[in-house]
Scaffold this active site. Structure first.
Site, PDB file in Angstrom:
ATOM      1  N   ARG A 160       0.838  -1.196   0.000  1.00 56.00           N
ATOM      2  CA  ARG A 160       0.000   0.000   0.000  1.00 56.00           C
ATOM      3  C   ARG A 160       0.877   1.252   0.000  1.00 56.00           C
ATOM      4  NH1 ARG A 160      -5.117   1.305  -1.449  1.00 56.00           N
ATOM      5  NH2 ARG A 160      -6.258   2.518   0.088  1.00 56.00           N
ATOM      6  N   THR A 463      -8.704   0.339 -10.698  1.00 60.66           N
ATOM      7  CA  THR A 463      -8.124  -0.829 -10.026  1.00 60.66           C
ATOM      8  C   THR A 463      -8.257  -2.053 -10.914  1.00 60.66           C
ATOM      9  OG1 THR A 463      -8.700   0.103  -7.891  1.00 60.66           O
ATOM     10  CG2 THR A 463      -8.308  -2.240  -7.907  1.00 60.66           C
ATOM     11  N   THR A 481      -3.837  -1.151  -7.786  1.00 62.56           N
ATOM     12  CA  THR A 481      -4.619   0.056  -8.062  1.00 62.56           C
ATOM     13  C   THR A 481      -3.784   1.322  -8.146  1.00 62.56           C
ATOM     14  OG1 THR A 481      -6.493   1.369  -7.218  1.00 62.56           O
ATOM     15  CG2 THR A 481      -5.033   0.442  -5.573  1.00 62.56           C
ATOM     16  N   ASP A 503      -7.858   8.104  -0.388  1.00 62.66           N
ATOM     17  CA  ASP A 503      -8.544   7.078   0.406  1.00 62.66           C
ATOM     18  C   ASP A 503      -8.492   7.398   1.900  1.00 62.66           C
ATOM     19  OD1 ASP A 503      -9.553   5.539  -1.595  1.00 62.66           O
ATOM     20  OD2 ASP A 503      -8.196   3.854  -1.351  1.00 62.66           O
ATOM     21  N   SER A 528      -7.956   0.870   2.756  1.00 59.86           N
ATOM     22  CA  SER A 528      -8.387   0.325   1.468  1.00 59.86           C
ATOM     23  C   SER A 528      -9.612  -0.558   1.654  1.00 59.86           C
ATOM     24  CB  SER A 528      -7.240  -0.505   0.888  1.00 59.86           C
ATOM     25  OG  SER A 528      -7.670  -1.241  -0.227  1.00 59.86           O
ATOM     26  N   SER A 529     -10.245  -0.900   0.539  1.00 61.64           N
ATOM     27  CA  SER A 529     -11.319  -1.898   0.566  1.00 61.64           C
ATOM     28  C   SER A 529     -10.950  -3.125  -0.256  1.00 61.64           C
ATOM     29  CB  SER A 529     -12.604  -1.312  -0.009  1.00 61.64           C
ATOM     30  OG  SER A 529     -13.004  -0.208   0.745  1.00 61.64           O
ATOM     31  N   GLY A 555     -13.282  -1.950  -7.551  1.00 65.02           N
ATOM     32  CA  GLY A 555     -14.605  -1.378  -7.278  1.00 65.02           C
ATOM     33  C   GLY A 555     -14.668  -0.486  -6.055  1.00 65.02           C
ATOM     34  N   GLY A 556     -13.495  -0.058  -5.533  1.00 60.85           N
ATOM     35  CA  GLY A 556     -13.515   0.830  -4.368  1.00 60.85           C
ATOM     36  C   GLY A 556     -14.200   0.153  -3.198  1.00 60.85           C
TER      37      GLY A 556
HETATM   38  N1  GLU Z   1      -8.311   2.716  -3.783  1.00 63.05           N
HETATM   39  C1  GLU Z   1      -9.353   1.767  -3.585  1.00 63.05           C
HETATM   40  C2  GLU Z   1      -9.068   0.903  -2.384  1.00 63.05           C
HETATM   41  O1  GLU Z   1      -7.930   0.716  -2.027  1.00 63.05           O
HETATM   42  C3  GLU Z   1      -9.525   0.855  -4.741  1.00 63.05           C
HETATM   43  C4  GLU Z   1     -10.172   1.565  -5.824  1.00 63.05           C
HETATM   44  C5  GLU Z   1     -10.877   0.642  -6.759  1.00 63.05           C
HETATM   45  O2  GLU Z   1     -11.155  -0.470  -6.447  1.00 63.05           O
HETATM   46  O3  GLU Z   1     -11.135   1.003  -7.886  1.00 63.05           O
HETATM   47  O4  GLU Z   1      -9.963   0.377  -1.807  1.00 63.05           O
END
Ligand code: GLU
Length: 662
Positions: A160, A463, A481, A503, A528-529, A555-556
Site C-alpha cells: 500500500r 483498479t 490500483t 482514500d 483500502s477496501s 470497485g472501491g
Molecule cells: N483505492 C481503492 C481501495 O484501495 C480501490 C479503488 C478501486 O477499487 O477502484 O480500496
C-alpha cells in the site's frame, strides 16, 4: 469465541500433487472465444464483444460514451458493456485471469514455461500497466495473498502507498495553514493525493520469497510491448475520453493519451511507450532500488511537485521513496461453513468486512435462497437473498467505517481483529436483521469509548484484479490500483502516479469532533477496501484443507459487496466461477440504498426497475433500490479434480487462460 485462525499449518494441501507437465499448450497466435472449454495461453476470450441487451433492459454505457450522471455516480470506471453468455474456462494444471487478454496471455506463457504464481504476477502487473494504465501500474499500490503449497501457508503482502513524512492531518483539505482552501484543481488531481508507490517493492519481496525465474527476465514481455506498441482497447479509450480535460493538464499525460489537437486517442490507436520501456528496463536490471532511488525517484518527486496548470504540489521527498517498505502481514483467515476464507488484513478493510459479512450470514441458511432460472449469466437473485446479504453488509460496513484504518497507527477495538469478528458478537449482529424489513442504516457495535468517529468512503476508482494458479500448487490473489481512473493524472517516466491518499479522510475529525481513524498522518497507509481472497476446504477439526477458490475485484468500497456475492454464489449456491462472477452485482454499504446492477441482462432496469419483480419486492421491504450499472472487475478460479475452472467479469475486458485439457 474467536473466528480468526491466522496462518496455522493444517492438512497438507494436495495441490502440489497436481503437477501436470504433460499438458503444455503451445502459445500460438490462434484465437478462440472463451466458450472453448480447452483454453490455452493462446486463447483470447470474447473480451471485446458484447451482446446487445434484450429489449427493455438497461444497457451499460457504450465504450467511449461521455460520462453521464448515471454511469458516473456509482460506475466510475467506464463500463465496456456486458458480455452475455460467457462460459467457464477449464484448464489442467495452471490458470491465470487478469483484466486484459494481452496481460493474461503474457502471464500464462510464464506459467506454461515453469514460472510460479509470483513470477506470473510480475509479468501480469507490468503488462497491465501498459494496456490498462487507467487502473494499475508501477506508480500505484497493491495487496497480495499468496498460498505457498509446499509450506501450506497463506502469506499476506502489503504494498500500500504511504503518506509522505511531511504530511499533516490537513494535507488533503488545505493548501497550507495560512491558505485554508482545497488543493487545486482538487485534492485528487493535485500532487497532494500522490502516495509513495508500493507495488514494485511488494513484488520484489514476493519474488524473493516465491519466484523461480530471474527477476530481470520477467520484465521482457512488458518492455517488448512498450517498445513495439499495442492497440488502445475500447475500455481504455472510453476512460481516456472521459478523463481528457484532466489528462490535458499534465504535459506527459497529454502527449501520451491525447492527439496533438487535444482530442482523446480512440480505440485501435497504436501506442508505444518508450519511456516506460526504459523505466522497466532499469527496474529489471537494478531491482526495486532503481525505482525508489536515483533518477526514477527524482522524477517521481519532481512530478508530484509539478505546479504547472495551477496544480497544488505534493511533498514526496527522495527519503520518502528510499524508505518505503512493503510489509508482510498476518493473513486474516476465518471459517465460513465448511470452508476457510482468507483475506487481507489492515490497512485494507476488505478482509475484515468480507469476513464480518460472512460471519453474520453464517447464522442463516442461504442454501435454499439461491438464484432462480440459473443460466450462464448467473440467473436471477431472490429477494430473500439480496435482503439478507445487504443487511449483513450494512452491519459489517458500519463497523468498518468507524473502526478500521491503518492499525499500525490506530488500533482496532480490543487491539485485535478478533473483537470485530467474534462469533458471539456476529451472532448478536445477525439478530438485528429483520427478515421482512430493511434496517436502512446500521449502527456500529459499541466497544466503549473509542475516540475515532464515523467516516464512510466512496468515490471513483481505478483498479485491477489478478488471480493465478501455477502448476506447483501455489496460488495468488492480487488487487492492484492507482485508486481513481488514471490516478492523479500526473505521469512521469511513462507511468501514471496514483491518487491513493484520497482514500484517507480529508477531514481529520468527524462531525462529533472526535478524531477519525482514517485521518492523514505522516507515513500512514490509507484505508483500502481491496479484498483479494483465497478459500480452502476446512476439516472438522478446523484444519486447513485444499485450495478451493481464488477471487477478488476492483470497485472501491463496493469491492466488499462484489466479493461477497461471488463467494456466496460459489460456496452456498454451487455456481461455477463464471456464473458467480457474471451474476447480478448486488449489495449495500451502510446506507438505505441497495444496489442491484442494472447493466445485467436478467435485471429489467427500464423505468428505474419498476417492472422488475425482484426490485419491487425489495422496495416493498424498505430498500431504496438503485439499478445504476455496477462496474465490478471480478475474476474467480476454482480448483476441481481435473484442474482449474475460471471465470472473468463480463463487465470488463478480462480473460482466463491456462493449459488445455483436451
Ligand atoms: N483505492 C481503492 C481501495 O484501495 C480501490 C479503488 C478501486 O477499487 O477502484 O480500496
Amino acid at each position: 469465541m474467536g473466528r480468526v485462525s491466522g496462518v496455522g499449518i493444517g492438512i497438507r494441501a494436495s495441490l502440489a500433487a497436481a503437477l501436470c507437465v504433460g499438458m503444455l499448450a503451445a502459445c500460438s497466435s490462434d484465437e478462440a472465444p472463451q466458450s472453448d472449454p480447452a483454453a490455452t495461453c493462446a486463447d483470447v476470450p470474447n473480451g471485446t464483444t458484447a451482446a446487445a441487451p434484450p429489449p427493455g433492459l438497461n444497457p451499460a454505457p457504450p465504450a467511449g460514451a461521455p460520462p453521464t450522471s448515471q454511469n458516473l455516480a456509482t460506475n466510475p470506471e467506464i463500463a465496456t458493456a456486458y458480455r452475455s453468455g460467457m462460459v467457464p474456462v477449464d484448464t489442467a494444471s495452471y490458470a491465470v485471469s487478469t483484466a486484459n487478454p494481452i496481460s493474461t496471455r503474457a502471464a500464462c506463457d510464464v506459467l506454461r514455461d515453469g514460472g510460479t504464481a509470483a513470477d506470473a504476477l510480475i509479468v501480469a502487473q507490468t503488462v497491465l500497466g501498459i494496456v490498462e494504465p487507467q487502473s494499475s501500474g508501477i506508480g500505484g499500490g497493491a495487496f497480495l495473498l499468496y498460498y505457498d503449497a509446499e509450506k501450506n501457508s497463506v502469506e499476506a503482502y502489503d504494498g500500500r502507498e504511504v503518506a509522505p513524512m511531511s504530511a499533516t492531518e490537513n494535507y488533503l483539505r488545505w493548501i497550507s495553514d495560512a491558505d485554508r482552501t482545497e488543493p487545486k484543481p482538487d485534492a485528487r488531481a493535485s500532487g497532494r493525493s500522490i502516495g509513495v508507490p508500493g507495488v514494485v517493492r511488494m513484488l520484489e519481496l514476493a519474488h524473493r520469497e516465491h519466484g523461480r525465474n530471474e527477476w530481470r527476465e520477467l520484465f521482457d514481455p512488458a518492455v517488448s510491448l512498450a517498445d513495439q506498441g499495442f492497440e488502445i482497447s475500447p475500455r481504455m479509450a472510453g476512460q481516456i475520453a472521459a478523463s481528457a480535460p484532466e489528462l490535458a493538464v499534465d504535459e506527459e499525460s497529454k502527449a501520451y493519451f491525447l492527439n496533438p489537437d487535444g482530442s482523446p486517442k480512440p480505440a485501435g490507436t497504436k501506442l508505444t511507450n518508450p519511456a516506460l520501456a526504459k523505466t522497466l528496463g532499469a527496474i529489471a536490471s537494478g531491482g526495486a532500488e532503481a525505482f525508489y532511488t536515483g533518477a526514477i525517484a527524482q522524477s517521481i518527486v519532481d512530478s508530484t511537485a509539478n505546479a504547472s496548470g495551477g496544480r497544488t504540489p505534493g511533498h514526496i521527498t527522495l527519503d520518502d521513496l528510499a524508505n518505503y517498505q512493503a510489509k508482510k502481514r498476518t493473513a486474516l483467515c476465518t471459517p465460513y461453513r465448511d470452508h476457510e476464507v482468507c483475506g487481507m488484513p489492515n490497512p485494507s478493510s476488505g478482509g475484515t468486512a468480507v469476513a464480518a459479512t460472512l460471519g453474520i450470514l453464517e447464522n442463516f441458511d442461504l442454501s435454499a435462497s439461491g438464484p432462480t432460472n440459473l443460466d450462464a449469466n448467473g440467473g436471477k437473485p431472490t429477494a430473500e437473498a439480496v435482503h439478507l446479504i445487504s443487511e449483513a453488509e450494512r452491519l459489517a460496513y458500519a463497523d468498518r467505517d468507524k473502526y478500521v484504518a491503518d492499525s499500525d497507527f490506530v488500533p482496532l477495538p480490543g487491539n485485535s481483529v478478533d473483537t470485530l469478528l467474534d462469533d458471539d458478537y456476529l451472532k448478536r449482529r445477525a439478530e438485528l436483521i429483520d427478515p421482512g424489513k430493511s434496517m436502512g442504516t446500521a449502527k456500529p457495535g459499541d466497544f466503549g469509548p473509542v475516540p475515532l468517529g464515523v467516516q464512510p468512503q466512496d468515490k471513483e476508482h481505478g483498479t485491477s484484479h489478478i488471480s493465478v494458479a501455477d502448476k506447483y500448487g501455489n496460488v495468488a490473489s492480487m488487487t492492484t490500483t492507482v485508486e481513481s481512473a488514471f490516478g492523479s493524472f500526473h505521469m512521469t517516466e511513462g507511468f501514471v502516479l496514483n491518487n491513493q491518499l484520497t482514500d484517507f479522510s480529508a477531514q481529520p475529525v468527524g462531525p462529533d469532533g472526535a478524531p477519525l481513524a482514517n485521518r492523514v498522518e505522516p507515513g500512514k497507509r490509507p484505508r483500502s477496501s481491496m479484498a483479494p481472497t483465497l478459500v480452502f476446504s476446512r476439516g472438522d477439526d478446523g484444519t486447513r484443507g485444499d485450495v478451493e477458490f481464488v477471487t477478488g475485484s476492483p470497485g472501491g468500497s463496493v469491492i466488499i459487496q462484489f466479493v461477497v456475492k461471488t463467494l456466496v454464489g460459489m460456496l452456498d449456491w454451487g455456481m461455477n466461477p463464471q456464473q458467480a462472477v457474471s451474476g447480478v452485482d448486488f449489495g449495500a454499504a451502510n446506507t438505505p440504498v441497495t444496489g442491484v446492477g442494472g447493466e445485467h441482462p436478467n435485471i429489467n432496469a427500464a423505468r428505474d426497475g419498476a417492472d422488475d419483480p425482484l426490485i419491487a419486492q425489495l422496495r416493498a421491504m424498505g430498500h431504496q433500490v438503485s439499478v445504476a450499472p455496477q462496474s465490478s472487475g471480478l475474476s474467480a478460479l476454482q480448483r476441481v479434480d481435473a484442474g482449474w475452472v475460471g471465470g472473468a467479469d463480463p463487465r470488463r475486458e478480462g480473460a482466463v487462460m491456462g493449459d488445455g485439457t483436451g
